[in-house]
Scaffold this motif. Structure first.
Motif, short mmCIF file in Angstrom:
data_model
loop_
_atom_site.label_atom_id
_atom_site.label_comp_id
_atom_site.label_asym_id
_atom_site.label_seq_id
_atom_site.Cartn_x
_atom_site.Cartn_y
_atom_site.Cartn_z
N VAL A 71 0.85 -1.18 0.00
CA VAL A 71 0.00 0.00 0.00
C VAL A 71 0.89 1.24 0.00
N GLU A 73 0.87 5.75 -1.07
CA GLU A 73 0.03 6.93 -0.88
C GLU A 73 -1.14 6.90 -1.84
N THR A 74 -2.30 7.24 -1.33
CA THR A 74 -3.50 7.30 -2.16
C THR A 74 -4.13 8.68 -2.05
N LEU A 75 -4.99 9.00 -3.00
CA LEU A 75 -5.70 10.27 -2.97
C LEU A 75 -6.85 10.21 -1.97
N THR A 76 -7.10 11.33 -1.35
CA THR A 76 -8.30 11.43 -0.53
C THR A 76 -9.49 11.63 -1.47
N ALA A 80 -9.45 13.41 -5.21
CA ALA A 80 -9.91 12.73 -6.41
C ALA A 80 -11.02 13.51 -7.10
#
Length: 101
Positions: A71, A73-76, A80
């Motif tokens: 996992v 970093e992902t967008l909040t 998005a």
């Protein structure tokens, strides 16, 4: 190529009749020649293939290269949706395509 394994025009005509394919004498002779050529090539391959040569599905050994499933970093949701042309309650809003209500 040995004569006993040659495919004759008569054999091709018989198969064409069974398959209900209309062929004239010229087509029968051409197809018999093509099939004999194919059988000759298969026979040449059979001469080379020996028990000490392993069967391969590809001439170059391949392996599946995969990265670890970690996992990052992902967008909040806000990030998005920040460039979306339209959104509704935290979801992308898109035009209706099925004509349903």
């Amino acid at each position: 190529m040995p004569e006993q394994s040659a495919i004759t025009s008569e054999e091709v005509a018989h198969l064409a009749q069974l398959a209900r394919i209309a062929m004239d004498d010229e087509e029968l002779a051409a197809l018999a020649g093509d099939l004999n050529h194919i059988l000759g090539n298969v026979a040449r391959v059979a001469e080379v293939a020996t028990d000490d040569v392993p069967a391969t599905s590809h001439p170059i050994a391949l392996r599946n290269v995969m990265r670890p499933d970690t996992v990052g970093e992902t967008l909040t949701a806000e990030q998005a949706l920040s460039n979306a042309p339209a959104d509704d309650e935290g979801k992308f809003l898109v035009p209706q395509i099925l004509g349903e209500e």
